[in-house]
Structures are given as structure tokens and as C-alpha cells.
Design an enzyme around this catalytic site. Structure first.
Site, PDB file in Angstrom:
ATOM      1  N   CYS A  38       5.592  21.663   4.119  1.00 31.96           N
ATOM      2  CA  CYS A  38       5.047  20.737   3.275  1.00 31.96           C
ATOM      3  C   CYS A  38       6.281  20.161   3.119  1.00 31.96           C
ATOM      4  CB  CYS A  38       3.568  20.766   3.442  1.00 31.96           C
ATOM      5  SG  CYS A  38       3.321  20.939   1.760  1.00 31.96           S
ATOM      6  N   GLN A  49      -7.125  20.623   7.573  1.00 32.56           N
ATOM      7  CA  GLN A  49      -5.722  20.284   8.543  1.00 32.56           C
ATOM      8  C   GLN A  49      -6.267  18.130   8.880  1.00 32.56           C
ATOM      9  OE1 GLN A  49      -2.144  20.574   8.234  1.00 32.56           O
ATOM     10  NE2 GLN A  49      -2.493  22.223   8.151  1.00 32.56           N
ATOM     11  N   CYS A  76      -7.109  -1.192   7.829  1.00 34.57           N
ATOM     12  CA  CYS A  76      -5.821   0.026   7.831  1.00 34.57           C
ATOM     13  C   CYS A  76      -5.806   0.400   9.219  1.00 34.57           C
ATOM     14  CB  CYS A  76      -6.576   1.132   7.164  1.00 34.57           C
ATOM     15  SG  CYS A  76      -5.805   2.511   6.476  1.00 34.57           S
ATOM     16  N   TYR A  78      -1.060  32.177   1.320  1.00 37.89           N
ATOM     17  CA  TYR A  78      -1.664  30.994   1.071  1.00 37.89           C
ATOM     18  C   TYR A  78      -2.690  30.354   1.938  1.00 37.89           C
ATOM     19  CZ  TYR A  78       2.537  31.109  -2.002  1.00 37.89           C
ATOM     20  OH  TYR A  78       3.648  31.231  -3.091  1.00 37.89           O
ATOM     21  N   CYS A 100       1.597   3.263   3.848  1.00 30.98           N
ATOM     22  CA  CYS A 100       2.304   4.021   4.556  1.00 30.98           C
ATOM     23  C   CYS A 100       3.269   3.075   4.268  1.00 30.98           C
ATOM     24  CB  CYS A 100       1.657   2.505   5.440  1.00 30.98           C
ATOM     25  SG  CYS A 100       0.615   3.610   7.464  1.00 30.98           S
ATOM     26  N   CYS A 146       1.093  -1.468   0.533  1.00 27.71           N
ATOM     27  CA  CYS A 146       0.407   0.114  -0.190  1.00 27.71           C
ATOM     28  C   CYS A 146       0.972   1.088  -0.105  1.00 27.71           C
ATOM     29  CB  CYS A 146      -1.289   0.034   0.997  1.00 27.71           C
ATOM     30  SG  CYS A 146      -2.141   1.435   1.733  1.00 27.71           S
TER      31      CYS A 146
END
Length: 469
Positions: free
Chosen positions: A426, A300, A176, A329, A82, A79
């Protein structure tokens, strides 16, 4: 050794690189291998040849690293949700902190000593407040199935996450651990309901079918739980029966909506939305402010860790004496409102119209009267005319997308020669690129990494800049 594509060799993984790949060295040449940990000894095959590096795929783990652990989830090696479950969390954060230090030193040409110890996440699992699952007609095969000699049929009603790099194949999840446990139970229920009632998944190749996505939103500060059923067609009877079945099985659901995306694009945002149950939104909080979060609103993803990130930004902004703050932003205004009680005035700028609408709505809902939000493309809007109309800032917080700031915005910030500038990022590599230019005018005093996304290589960072001289 000529490391051409297809070459098979043994490698010793020495460290990790940005994007979570392990690094091995062959005659001084870097080889990047995903799914590995420092200390692993592996057999690998070169999959990509570049002038200054190679990429490889692990074929066999010959000797596991002492730091390697057994992933919690059976899908961890397949996946894309993760990528670091095979690495213990205390090591993950150390690797991330080192990545930030490397970017600051190698790209920004600044001392890595300005990077502070990382702020870890209290919860390394079940930390997300939103999960977007997809439905499809083709499932991603396991490595064992791919290696079988006989044909393995990949057609099925698949429900889960897109396989890495594939828009058309779904990893059919059996578990999950990213969101609260009820999240996977909801996915499993919807999958079984659709199979039992012959409700087809959407086929991306044929542009036909029905079920496209299931989006689950939870709240950290209330018991609110949203289920968003994204479908290809508007069939009220079909989705209402599914909604009723969900409510019967999961009475804790507080709202159910149906987004109808009848366009070929793969987004979970519908062209229009029907509220099937409840108010159509959930409520969560960051700091002292509450936010109504609709199905398609940005918020968030890690609420509690966002508060830690914002608190760092507020400390770096040093607004104890008030002043005029610009929030570049600004998105839906969460950071602007978090700062508003410390500033005399906050001016937010954002490109996305719906985000500006949400920011103004959030300010009104929280009785914040000293914040204004302006719609515009940053590189075109943030100029002298804007400053003449809205005033000059005492401090600027900039929180750009992963690509970093446009060169024109960097130039304008340099020209302003602010007393304080706070950069929320980020993507530390693009932040380091921008800091390299800004350091001609500003002293980069401190960089604080904050881990928002455990089990992944992603890392946020906040930089504090002050005017030189």
C-alpha cells in the site's frame, strides 16, 4: 533567489509527487505545493524550508492547467478525504502509475519497464464500503471566514471529517461522494437529531459530551447496511431513541450497534459494544468467500477493487500445482482464503490478536480447512523455529503495513531463496526500498499498480519475484 519561509513567488507546476503535491522548480530546487495540477501557474508562499526542497501554500491560482476540472464536492479544496478531485480520473491513474515507476527506478534501482499499466477503478466516486465520520464542538472555518476582519465563532455541533492535521476540529460536511449516497444522508440525519434533542458532541479538550463518531458500513454483494453510533457514555435510552428514529427514516438499515468509547483516545472502537438492532454485523464477499463483518473488524475498503488486487497476487503466486503458501501480515485472512483453493496449505501470520480470531472464524464460516493462522510479531515469529514447526513454504505472499517490512523479515525472505515471492504493497516507496535488498537474491519480474482509492494520491502495487539462477 533565497527561498526562505514566508517568501511569496509565482510558480509553474510541472508534475506531481507522491502524496499528491504538485512540483515546481526554482533554480533547480523542488518546491512542493498541495492542491495543484501540472500546468497550473500559481502565486504561492514558502511554508517550510528543507535542505533539498521547499514546501509552499498556494495563495492564488493565476492560470489554471488545461487538465484541471471543477471538483464534484464543495469541500474538495478543504477536506482531507479527497485531494485530487480537481484532476480528471484518467489523469490521476497516469500520475499514480508514474509515481510507481519513479519509486522503482529511483529507490529500488530497477528498470521502470517492469511496471505494468495501472488497473483503474471502475467507480471513481462512491466506491468506499466504510466511512467513519466524527462529531465535535469546534468546526473548521472556511478560507473566506478565516480571512474576514471580524471575529468568526467556530463553536458548533460539527459533524463530518477531521480537518487535515487537526484532531480537534471537524469539517462540518454538507455533502460527501466517497460512499453510497445514503451515507451522507445518515450523517445529516444524526446531526440534526442531536441538535434537535440537545445531544452534545464530544469535546476532545474537556473530555466531555456524548456523540463521538458515526461509522457507516455497506456491502457490495448484499443489501446489508450497518450504522455504528460511537458514544462517550453508555446511555441506552438516548441511543435507542436515535436508533428508532433512524429505522423509521431509513428502513433499509439492517443493523445498528453502539460502541461506547469512554477513554480519552479518539478511536471509533469502543471499550464495549451494544447491539441495538439486527444481528450486529453485515455480510460481504471477496471471490468465492463470504465474510461476516462486525463493526470493528478490518475489511478491504474497496471490495470490488480488492478482488482485482487479489487476483493479481494469485496469478503471480502461480499456485496451479498446489504447494504450501505463507501469507505474512495476513490480517483477517481475506487474502489467505482467496488463495486457499489453489494451495495445499496456507499459513497466515499476524500481530493483532483480534485479526487472528477473525481469520480463524472466517475460515470456519467458509469451510476452509487447509488454512492455519498464527499470532506473532513478524520480525520475532518468522524464523527457523517457526519453519521447523509449520514447514517450509513453496511461495510467500507478504502484505506489510505502510512502513514496509522489518529488515529481519527481508533478511529471512532472502535466506529462504523461494521459487516465488509476491509483495503486496500500500506504499510503493517502502516496497521499492525492500525490493532493493531482495533483488540480490530474487529477480523482480513485474510490478502491477492497482488503484484502490480514486480522488486520492494513494496507490497499491503487487510485485512478482522469482529466485535467481
Amino acid at each position: 533567489m533565497a527561498l526562505k519561509k514566508g517568501t511569496v513567488l509565482e510558480l509553474d507546476i510541472e508534475s506531481t509527487a507522491f502524496k499528491g503535491k504538485g512540483i515546481a522548480k526554482v533554480d533547480g530546487l523542488a518546491v512542493f505545493v498541495p492542491g495543484t495540477a501540472p500546468g497550473d501557474k500559481i502565486k504561492a508562499m514558502i511554508t517550510r524550508k528543507k535542505k533539498s526542497f521547499r514546501e509552499a501554500k498556494m495563495l492564488e491560482l493565476l492560470e489554471p492547467s488545461p487538465v484541471r476540472v471543477e471538483p464534484v464536492c464543495r469541500h474538495a479544496n478543504t477536506c482531507g478525504g479527497c485531494t485530487w478531485q480537481h484532476i480528471p480520473y484518467d489523469k490521476q491513474v497516469k500520475y499514480k502509475e508514474q509515481h510507481v515507476r519513479d519509486h522503482i527506478e529511483r529507490i529500488a534501482h530497477l528498470s521502470p519497464d517492469i511496471v505494468q499499466p495501472i488497473i483503474p477503478c471502475d467507480d471513481s466516486l462512491y466506491y468506499r464500503n466504510k466511512m467513519e465520520y466524527s462529531f465535535g464542538t469546534r468546526r473548521w472555518l472556511s478560507e473566506e471566514e478565516i480571512q474576514q476582519d471580524e471575529f468568526v465563532d467556530d463553536s458548533a455541533f460539527a459533524a463530518g471529517l477531521h480537518a487535515p492535521g487537526r484532531y480537534d476540529k471537524i469539517l462540518n460536511l454538507k455533502e460527501c461522494h466517497l460512499q453510497e449516497k445514503i451515507s451522507y444522508r445518515l450523517l445529516d440525519f444524526v446531526r440534526n437529531h442531536c441538535i434537535e434533542h440537545n445531544i452534545p458532541a464530544f469535546d476532545t479538550h474537556k473530555n466531555e459530551g456524548f456523540m463521538r463518531h458515526l461509522v457507516v458500513r455497506t456491502s457490495d454483494y448484499t443489501d446489508d447496511l450497518m450504522v455504528n453510533l460511537v458514544t462517550y457514555r453508555d446511555e441506552s435510552e438516548t441511543v435507542q431513541k436515535l436508533a428508532d428514529a433512524l429505522l423509521d427514516q431509513f428502513p433499509g438499515i439492517t443493523t445498528i450497534v453502539n460502541n461506547v468509547n469512554d477513554q480519552p483516545n479518539p478511536t471509533a472502537i469502543g471499550r464495549f459494544e451494544n447491539v441495538l438492532y439486527g444481528p450486529g454485523y453485515i455480510v460481504d464477499r471477496i471471490g468465492n468467500h463470504s465474510f461476516k463483518i462486525h463493526a470493528n473488524a478490518f475489511f478491504q475498503t474497496n471490495t470490488k477493487q480488492a478482488e482485482k488486487l487479489y487476483e493479481v497476487a494469485r496469478q503471480y503466486a502461480e499456485l496451479d500445482n498446489g504447494g504450501h503458501l505463507f501469507d505474512l501480515y495476513c490480517g483477517v485472512g481475506t487474502l489467505s482464503l482467496f488463495m486457499a483453493d489453489k494451495a495445499d496449505k496456507v499459513t497466515g501470520i499476524e500481530l493483532v490478536n483480534v485479526a487472528i480470531e477473525n481469520a480463524r472464524f472466517n475460515a470456519k464460516e467458509n469451510n476452509v480447512t487447509n488454512a492455519e493462522f498464527v499470532l506473532g510479531d513478524m520480525k520475532d515469529t518468522f524464523n527457523e523455529l517457526f519453519l521447523e514447526k509449520h514447514g517450509h513454504p513453496d511461495c510467500v505472499i507478504t502484505d506489510p503495513p505502510r512502513s514496509g517490512m522489518h529488515p529481519d523479515v527481508v533478511k529471512q525472505l532472502s535466506n529462504l531463496k523461494l521459487d516465488r515471492l509476491v509483495y503486496v504493497s500500500c506504499n510503493p516507496s517502502t516496497m521499492a526500498r525492500d525490493l532493493k535488498l531482495l533483488k540480490e537474491v530474487y529477480e523482480v519480474e513485474s510490478v502491477q499498480p492497482v488503484d484502490m482509492f480514486p480522488q486520492t494520491y494513494h496507490i497499491e502495487a503487487v510485485a512478482k519475484l522469482t529466485k535467481k539462477g
